[in-house]
Scaffold this active site. Sequence first.
Site, PDB file in Angstrom:
ATOM      1  N   GLN A  77       1.172  -0.960   0.265  1.00 53.49           N
ATOM      2  CA  GLN A  77       0.024   0.430   0.235  1.00 53.49           C
ATOM      3  C   GLN A  77       0.820   1.134  -0.341  1.00 53.49           C
ATOM      4  OE1 GLN A  77      -2.471  -2.099   3.078  1.00 53.49           O
ATOM      5  NE2 GLN A  77      -3.707  -0.565   2.100  1.00 53.49           N
TER       6      GLN A  77
ATOM      7  N   HIS B 125       1.279  -9.837   4.549  1.00 53.36           N
ATOM      8  CA  HIS B 125      -0.119  -8.421   4.192  1.00 53.36           C
ATOM      9  C   HIS B 125      -0.880  -8.292   2.722  1.00 53.36           C
ATOM     10  CE1 HIS B 125      -2.471  -4.855   6.432  1.00 53.36           C
ATOM     11  NE2 HIS B 125      -3.022  -5.448   4.775  1.00 53.36           N
TER      12      HIS B 125
ATOM     13  N   ASN C 206      -2.238 -11.164   8.122  1.00 50.97           N
ATOM     14  CA  ASN C 206      -3.045  -9.829   8.596  1.00 50.97           C
ATOM     15  C   ASN C 206      -4.675 -10.377   7.755  1.00 50.97           C
ATOM     16  OD1 ASN C 206      -3.871  -7.060   9.294  1.00 50.97           O
ATOM     17  ND2 ASN C 206      -4.828  -7.094   6.456  1.00 50.97           N
ATOM     18  N   GLU C 207      -5.440 -10.132   8.618  1.00 51.46           N
ATOM     19  CA  GLU C 207      -6.526 -10.360   8.836  1.00 51.46           C
ATOM     20  C   GLU C 207      -7.220 -11.933   7.509  1.00 51.46           C
ATOM     21  OE1 GLU C 207      -8.274  -7.448   7.141  1.00 51.46           O
ATOM     22  OE2 GLU C 207      -8.238  -5.971   8.945  1.00 51.46           O
TER      23      GLU C 207
HETATM   24  C1  BGC Z   1      -6.425  -3.913   5.960  1.00 61.16           C
HETATM   25  C2  BGC Z   1      -5.419  -2.668   5.845  1.00 61.16           C
HETATM   26  C3  BGC Z   1      -7.018  -1.845   4.946  1.00 61.16           C
HETATM   27  C4  BGC Z   1      -7.876  -0.904   5.898  1.00 61.16           C
HETATM   28  C5  BGC Z   1      -9.022  -0.097   5.714  1.00 61.16           C
HETATM   29  C6  BGC Z   1      -7.533  -3.628   6.499  1.00 61.16           C
HETATM   30  O1  BGC Z   1      -8.627  -4.446   6.660  1.00 61.16           O
HETATM   31  O2  BGC Z   1      -6.012  -4.852   6.839  1.00 61.16           O
HETATM   32  O3  BGC Z   1      -4.948  -2.712   4.568  1.00 61.16           O
HETATM   33  O4  BGC Z   1      -5.789  -0.639   4.185  1.00 61.16           O
HETATM   34  O5  BGC Z   1      -8.722  -2.334   6.232  1.00 61.16           O
HETATM   35  O6  BGC Z   1      -9.412  -0.730   4.062  1.00 61.16           O
END
Ligand code: BGC
Length: 403
Positions: free
Chosen positions: A20, A123, A167-168
């Site tokens: 990002q 990520h 991540n997520e």
């Molecule tokens: C993610 C980020 C994203 C942010 C805002 C999260 O789900 O880890 O990469 O930019 O949300 O959408």
Amino acid sequence: METFKFPSGFFWGAATSAHQVEGANHNDWTEWEESPKRVLELKTEGLNPEDYISGRASDHYNRFREDFDIAKDLGHNAHRFSLEWSYIEPKKGKFDQAAIEHYREVIKALRERGIEPFLTLWHFTLPIWLRNQGGIQSSQFPMYFERYVKKMAEAFGGDVRHWITINEPEIYALNSYLRGKWGPQKKNIFLFYKAIARLITAHRKAYQAVKGVRPDAKVGLAVNIVYFESAGGPVNYILKWAADRIWNYHVLNHTRGHFDFIGLNHYFHNRIHYGFGRNKNKKVSDMGWEIFDGSLYHALMGLHRRFNASIIVTENGLADAKDNYRPAYIQDNVKSVARALTKGVNCFGYLHWSLIDNFEWDSGFSPRFGLVEVNYKTQERKIRPSALEYKKIIATNTIPLGD
Ligand code: BGC
């Protein structure tokens, strides 16, 4: 008015992710951004595909020192960032020494400024060779991830104490394999479940890989926790129970014993009243996401009750180009953390999303999540007023608890 004092050593800062902010990547996302299917979809919606190509992004690859100078001036003592796997292992099994040295410099730059690094290993982006093998759907994925993580632990284990493996997992699996929003744009419930299962296995292996190299490292993962609010009554309560179980706690339930802390990413409130999403939406961000006071408190309490683990807020923020809502949003969310601490929650830090404006995945460059504004033409940085409000909170290490 009662004032809450945070424990000394509480981590204050912000987060970013490699794809990002860094720019000039070559990974599965960059190829997807320029794929004919994606470009056509954007044009059909009347959008300019150029605004959805990560390209130079925020040029953080070259400007990380300048960005960390800003973080330091803003009082941050912690920063979360991610490694770009495609850069480190551009060919299967071949690790690029120059890339490793780059991240060594990144970590050094943080340490020199008194900023604690929180290193995320994955990520969302994949090396091309791995994408070609099926990406995270591949049965080999957990093994490849483990090999890469072990290398990273050997390279950075002496300088990094806090590791976030993945991540997520739920958001990635949802958007890539169920909603068809992100590459490879599948809409298949079986692939969705398989994706989550693979990421769970990969996390468990990664946890052990880091601990194998550095038993003293603190290793966790970052999960997206929604505050599901029941409007009352048994039906709504059962729906909330199911949503918590399926969305919020599934990954953590299957990784118990394999995390030293939970990374909490929090953006959403979802009011349940004989159905989901019955939100009032009185205030919304530039993405149309509801801003709901106190929701982080509930997310923290839910996690604490279920897992009784150390927690750090690894993401919390909003797209707000004009910075209209961000100052109050930060106040409110920090207050949530303070209230949770008074209830015995072991939350040891708050990392805002994000330090600088960045490339927001399928939404491109228009959403502005940064404490610091980026002019994408000149790459000039400009501190937003909310960042200075946040700085005041950090400087006093306190927050008033009243309204
Ligand atoms: C993610 C980020 C994203 C942010 C805002 C999260 O789900 O880890 O990469 O930019 O949300 O959408």
